[in-house]
Design a protein around this motif. Sequence first.
Motif, PDB file in Angstrom:
ATOM      1  N   UNK A  37      26.282  41.128  35.737  1.00  0.00           N
ATOM      2  CA  UNK A  37      27.183  42.512  34.995  1.00  0.00           C
ATOM      3  C   UNK A  37      26.589  43.573  35.450  1.00  0.00           C
ATOM      4  N   UNK A  38      27.036  44.287  36.572  1.00  0.00           N
ATOM      5  CA  UNK A  38      28.385  43.561  36.644  1.00  0.00           C
ATOM      6  C   UNK A  38      27.866  43.405  37.787  1.00  0.00           C
ATOM      7  N   UNK A  39      29.487  42.248  37.954  1.00  0.00           N
ATOM      8  CA  UNK A  39      28.284  40.963  39.258  1.00  0.00           C
ATOM      9  C   UNK A  39      28.283  41.551  40.275  1.00  0.00           C
ATOM     10  N   UNK A  40      28.062  41.221  40.995  1.00  0.00           N
ATOM     11  CA  UNK A  40      26.726  41.393  42.103  1.00  0.00           C
ATOM     12  C   UNK A  40      28.187  39.840  43.370  1.00  0.00           C
ATOM     13  N   UNK A  41      27.308  41.029  44.843  1.00  0.00           N
ATOM     14  CA  UNK A  41      28.996  40.358  45.955  1.00  0.00           C
ATOM     15  C   UNK A  41      28.689  38.361  45.607  1.00  0.00           C
ATOM     16  N   UNK A  42      27.494  38.109  45.158  1.00  0.00           N
ATOM     17  CA  UNK A  42      27.577  36.555  45.302  1.00  0.00           C
ATOM     18  C   UNK A  42      27.887  35.990  44.612  1.00  0.00           C
ATOM     19  N   UNK A  43      26.856  36.774  42.550  1.00  0.00           N
ATOM     20  CA  UNK A  43      27.765  36.135  41.934  1.00  0.00           C
ATOM     21  C   UNK A  43      28.583  35.895  41.910  1.00  0.00           C
ATOM     22  N   UNK A 118      36.170  42.899  41.767  1.00  0.00           N
ATOM     23  CA  UNK A 118      35.260  44.236  41.093  1.00  0.00           C
ATOM     24  C   UNK A 118      34.726  44.356  40.207  1.00  0.00           C
ATOM     25  N   UNK A 119      34.867  44.990  39.402  1.00  0.00           N
ATOM     26  CA  UNK A 119      34.685  45.243  37.613  1.00  0.00           C
ATOM     27  C   UNK A 119      34.939  46.569  37.309  1.00  0.00           C
ATOM     28  N   UNK A 120      36.120  46.481  35.982  1.00  0.00           N
ATOM     29  CA  UNK A 120      36.185  48.297  35.171  1.00  0.00           C
ATOM     30  C   UNK A 120      35.379  48.656  35.119  1.00  0.00           C
ATOM     31  N   UNK A 121      34.822  50.183  34.640  1.00  0.00           N
ATOM     32  CA  UNK A 121      33.309  50.544  33.950  1.00  0.00           C
ATOM     33  C   UNK A 121      34.426  51.946  33.812  1.00  0.00           C
ATOM     34  N   UNK A 122      33.441  52.455  32.604  1.00  0.00           N
ATOM     35  CA  UNK A 122      34.000  53.486  32.530  1.00  0.00           C
ATOM     36  C   UNK A 122      32.931  54.694  32.396  1.00  0.00           C
TER      37      UNK A 122
END
Length: 370
Positions: A37-43, A118-122
């Motif tokens: 979190x935020x997730x890596x490409x491999x994970x 994609x991980x969505x963040x603020x």
Amino acid sequence: MTRRRSTILAAVTVLLASLTAVLLTTGTAEAHGAMMKPGSRTFLCWQDGLSSTGEIKPQNPACAAAVGISGANSLYNWFSVLRSDGAGRTRGFIPDGKLCSGGNPNFAGFDGVGNWPLTHLTAGAQFDFSYNAWAAHPGWFYTYVTKDGWNPNQPLTWDSLEDQPFLTVDHPPVTGSVGTVEGQYKWSGALPTNKSGRHIIYSVWKRSDSAETFYGCSDVTFDGGHGEVTGVKDPGGNPTTTPTTPTTPTTPTTPTTPTTPTTPTTSNPPGSCMAMYEITNTWSGGYQATVTVMNHGTSAYTSWQVGWTLPAGQTIGSVWNGTLSQSGSAVTVRNANWNGQVAADGTTTFGLVVNSTGGNAAPSPTCQGS
């Protein structure tokens, strides 16, 4: 006398060769982990590719392209984007365009561009980070972010990143069971401010007890989100089109849990034994593989065993440096007489040849040591 001397020399040569083989297969064990979190490409690509058969079949096109280059092992070993000689080095050590793989050729496919999960963040918000501790070791975690105006259609370069990490964490504790998806380093911190749209959060894990260093790319978008992920398939197998919070897999050790005939008594904690299955050569109708047995416990093993479930269409042709037993598709390999001893933080290996009438899918082994 000459004949006797030659015989003695030959015996000594054989003994030295045997000792050398033992030394070459017993070394320092590696840590393993990746940003969750935020997730890596491999994970996230591993998560996207999980299937009911245990095979990794990513639906995301960028993930599928990466596997096409690096093979399925890159996702079975999603926690292994490392350089054993890294010593925390970054710019000038990892070449431009190879940051996401850490310059490790086994993960070169993850340096590519594409529509990654994609991980969505603020921007500027507090965020709960987590980093997998498949094999835990002490160290520091550094997180960087790309500069404004960076080009997501080009492989990542050092000049694309801000010069300094936006967050550094010093030896955080481990929670959960090491050797599982739930084993994690966790910390909270502020996300970069004044960021919007697509970016990459780049992570570096520098061990303090060895030169081993991990690298990883987490693709994010600063759009007011709170950690939601898109671009991975939902639990029904369908690609997500709107932000959804991914379900953390609950597999106790590896993507699938094979059945093993017996379980030895062990004084080491659960998860201290780890097995990595790597396909080293392929041909029409089969492949050769090496399995590395790792002791991440605090006491030595005197014996070990590795188990897995054979994928459909595969049969074992031969095994060396281990003793094979099998019940149906459940395979167990125990140590040979000479390699049961594995020191704390040490390794040993065995090899095998597999006959295959289908694909060369790598199984996901479990390991016990005592």
